[in-house]
Design a protein around this motif. Structure first.
Motif, PDB file in Angstrom:
ATOM      1  N   LYS A   1      -8.252  43.652 -15.133  1.00  0.00           N
ATOM      2  CA  LYS A   1      -7.653  43.251 -13.856  1.00  0.00           C
ATOM      3  C   LYS A   1      -6.961  44.426 -13.161  1.00  0.00           C
ATOM      4  N   GLY A   2      -6.732  45.516 -13.923  1.00  0.00           N
ATOM      5  CA  GLY A   2      -6.094  46.689 -13.340  1.00  0.00           C
ATOM      6  C   GLY A   2      -4.608  46.565 -13.150  1.00  0.00           C
ATOM      7  N   PHE A   3      -3.988  45.646 -13.926  1.00  0.00           N
ATOM      8  CA  PHE A   3      -2.548  45.432 -13.716  1.00  0.00           C
ATOM      9  C   PHE A   3      -1.748  45.473 -15.013  1.00  0.00           C
ATOM     10  N   GLY A   4      -2.364  45.919 -16.116  1.00  0.00           N
ATOM     11  CA  GLY A   4      -1.606  46.165 -17.337  1.00  0.00           C
ATOM     12  C   GLY A   4      -1.486  44.984 -18.270  1.00  0.00           C
ATOM     13  N   PHE A   5      -0.696  45.199 -19.357  1.00  0.00           N
ATOM     14  CA  PHE A   5      -0.505  44.198 -20.399  1.00  0.00           C
ATOM     15  C   PHE A   5       0.477  43.105 -19.971  1.00  0.00           C
ATOM     16  N   TYR A   6       0.266  41.919 -20.469  1.00  0.00           N
ATOM     17  CA  TYR A   6       1.301  40.890 -20.420  1.00  0.00           C
ATOM     18  C   TYR A   6       1.089  39.908 -21.564  1.00  0.00           C
ATOM     19  N   GLN A   7       0.083  39.027 -21.451  1.00  0.00           N
ATOM     20  CA  GLN A   7      -0.154  38.039 -22.504  1.00  0.00           C
ATOM     21  C   GLN A   7      -0.541  38.689 -23.827  1.00  0.00           C
ATOM     22  N   SER A   8      -1.157  39.853 -23.765  1.00  0.00           N
ATOM     23  CA  SER A   8      -1.625  40.531 -24.978  1.00  0.00           C
ATOM     24  C   SER A   8      -0.519  41.263 -25.727  1.00  0.00           C
ATOM     25  N   LYS A   9       0.695  41.262 -25.192  1.00  0.00           N
ATOM     26  CA  LYS A   9       1.818  41.925 -25.842  1.00  0.00           C
ATOM     27  C   LYS A   9       2.965  40.937 -26.027  1.00  0.00           C
ATOM     28  N   PRO A  10       2.913  40.110 -27.101  1.00  0.00           N
ATOM     29  CA  PRO A  10       3.990  39.149 -27.363  1.00  0.00           C
ATOM     30  C   PRO A  10       5.227  39.849 -27.915  1.00  0.00           C
ATOM     31  N   SER A  11       6.167  39.074 -28.435  1.00  0.00           N
ATOM     32  CA  SER A  11       7.443  39.630 -28.900  1.00  0.00           C
ATOM     33  C   SER A  11       7.252  40.611 -30.057  1.00  0.00           C
ATOM     34  N   SER A  12       7.969  41.729 -29.983  1.00  0.00           N
ATOM     35  CA  SER A  12       7.984  42.723 -31.046  1.00  0.00           C
ATOM     36  C   SER A  12       9.130  42.441 -32.011  1.00  0.00           C
ATOM     37  N   ALA A  13       9.043  43.036 -33.199  1.00  0.00           N
ATOM     38  CA  ALA A  13      10.123  42.970 -34.186  1.00  0.00           C
ATOM     39  C   ALA A  13      10.565  44.383 -34.531  1.00  0.00           C
ATOM     40  N   PHE A  14      11.839  44.529 -34.884  1.00  0.00           N
ATOM     41  CA  PHE A  14      12.390  45.833 -35.223  1.00  0.00           C
ATOM     42  C   PHE A  14      13.000  45.784 -36.624  1.00  0.00           C
ATOM     43  N   SER A  15      13.205  46.950 -37.194  1.00  0.00           N
ATOM     44  CA  SER A  15      13.745  47.042 -38.551  1.00  0.00           C
ATOM     45  C   SER A  15      15.121  46.400 -38.636  1.00  0.00           C
ATOM     46  N   PRO A  16      15.532  45.942 -39.822  1.00  0.00           N
ATOM     47  CA  PRO A  16      16.850  45.321 -39.959  1.00  0.00           C
ATOM     48  C   PRO A  16      17.993  46.230 -39.533  1.00  0.00           C
ATOM     49  N   VAL A  17      17.808  47.536 -39.724  1.00  0.00           N
ATOM     50  CA  VAL A  17      18.897  48.497 -39.508  1.00  0.00           C
ATOM     51  C   VAL A  17      18.477  49.558 -38.497  1.00  0.00           C
ATOM     52  N   ALA A  18      19.400  49.938 -37.632  1.00  0.00           N
ATOM     53  CA  ALA A  18      19.246  51.089 -36.747  1.00  0.00           C
ATOM     54  C   ALA A  18      20.172  52.193 -37.259  1.00  0.00           C
ATOM     55  N   VAL A  19      19.717  53.437 -37.217  1.00  0.00           N
ATOM     56  CA  VAL A  19      20.495  54.536 -37.790  1.00  0.00           C
ATOM     57  C   VAL A  19      20.733  55.615 -36.749  1.00  0.00           C
ATOM     58  N   THR A  20      21.861  56.293 -36.868  1.00  0.00           N
ATOM     59  CA  THR A  20      22.112  57.443 -36.018  1.00  0.00           C
ATOM     60  C   THR A  20      21.243  58.610 -36.479  1.00  0.00           C
ATOM     61  N   PRO A  21      20.842  59.495 -35.569  1.00  0.00           N
ATOM     62  CA  PRO A  21      19.924  60.582 -35.939  1.00  0.00           C
ATOM     63  C   PRO A  21      20.398  61.441 -37.103  1.00  0.00           C
TER      64      PRO A  21
END
Length: 328
Positions: free
Chosen positions: A182-202
């Motif tokens: 359609k030339g307008f990018g992702f929407y239905q094909s990209k459902p909710s993402s999940a992230f790791s339990p912990v975020a860390v400082t660099p």
């Protein structure tokens, strides 16, 4: 410093987690949520770091850490943009389809803006209505930024990185072609993402964090079997400062913006892959057709990153695919 969000309300309750991921202590008296901490990072970060140091020294009341009690570090975010920094992965996918890759892909990052209102918890099921949609995982690394002014260049963008975490950017591969056509990018094909339990400082990554990249393998296991462990610091065409600068070209980025790396991929295929689409493309190139199916109901995906002593750094994303049942 390691931070997480307990499942409480829409934005979670901020906690501080020990370096070995065995203990945690409360931090809601410092900031009620991770987003609140990011909104006032310069003031809040020293207090959180002091709490983390006290936890490490056993100087504060703590409790066993259970990743199953956690939401993604940011249960929802104002902004989630995912890049495709491993251009060899893009080239491989296009090659398998017999499509030439524009030369500009090596100099101008690919990026899409995804939905950020309903992230999945790191141990939450991936509920989908149909396996015919081509359910796939994508193992990635991501950064969380502070406020980034519009027009910030790559040299300065790294200074706005606050935290790092892992991502399972769930993709519905069989819906993608129709949407892109359609030339307008992702929407239905990209459902909710999940992230790791912990975020860390660099700084938690030490020498493994350099040049705006994480120089460690990212492990993906499907139903207990290794799919791949490519090194996230190898063959990353665009580093995180470059991705942030790309996102900030024409807009300010608010504190709590998440920028993903895209599927981690190495030119050396001996390390395997971080998504099934890449596995299938390699099969197609070798045999003329793919033999590995996309994920089915009951399949389990685990995504983790370990240091040289095999210590889990971010906690493991551990999800199963289940059939979606609509609420009554």
């Amino acid at each position: 410093m390691k931070l997480a969000s307990l499942k409480k309300g829409r934005d979670g309750e901020l906690i501080v987690v020990s370096r070995d991921l065995t203990r945690h202590c409360g931090a809601a008296d410092i900031a009620p949520s991770l987003q609140a901490a990011l909104d006032d990072w310069e003031t809040i970060e020293p207090r959180l770091r002091a709490r983390f140091n006290a936890l490490q020294q056993g100087e504060v009341t703590s409790f066993p850490f259970d990743p199953g009690e956690c939401h993604s570090p940011l249960p929802r975010a104002y902004h989630w943009a995912d890049g495709s920094a491993y251009v060899n992965h893009v080239e491989l996918v296009r090659k398998a389809r017999g499509v030439e890759m524009p030369e500009s892909f090596w100099t101008d990052p690919l990026m899409y803006q995804g939905g950020s209102d309903t992230f999945l918890a790191p141990r939450e099921n991936i509920a989908m209505a149909s396996t015919e949609w081509g359910i796939d995982f994508e193992a990635e690394v991501a950064v969380i930024t502070g406020d980034v002014p519009m027009g910030t260049d790559a040299e300065k963008a790294g200074g706005h990185i606050r935290l790092l975490m892992l991502v399972n950017d769930v993709s519905l591969r069989n819906l993608i072609p129709g949407e892109l056509a359609k030339g307008f990018g992702f929407y239905q094909s990209k459902p909710s993402s999940a992230f790791s339990p912990v975020a860390v400082t660099p700084d938690e990554l030490g020498h493994r964090w350099r040049d705006g990249k994480v120089h460690l393998p990212l492990h993906a296991r499907l139903n207990g079997e290794k799919i791949g462990s490519p090194n996230a610091g190898v063959d990353m065409t665009f580093n995180f400062p470059q991705l942030i600068a790309h996102a900030a070209k024409s807009r300010n980025l608010g504190a709590g913006t998440i920028i993903g790396s895209g599927t981690v991929s190495n030119v050396d295929r001996s390390s395997g892959s971080c998504c099934l689409a890449e596995v299938r493309m390699l099969e197609m190139i070798a045999d003329g057709k793919p033999s590995t199916p996309f994920m089915q109901f009951g399949d389990r995906i685990e995504i983790a990153m370990y240091d040289e002593m095999d210590a889990d750094i971010f906690g493991t994303i551990d999800q199963r695919v289940v059939e979606y049942v609509a609420p009554q």
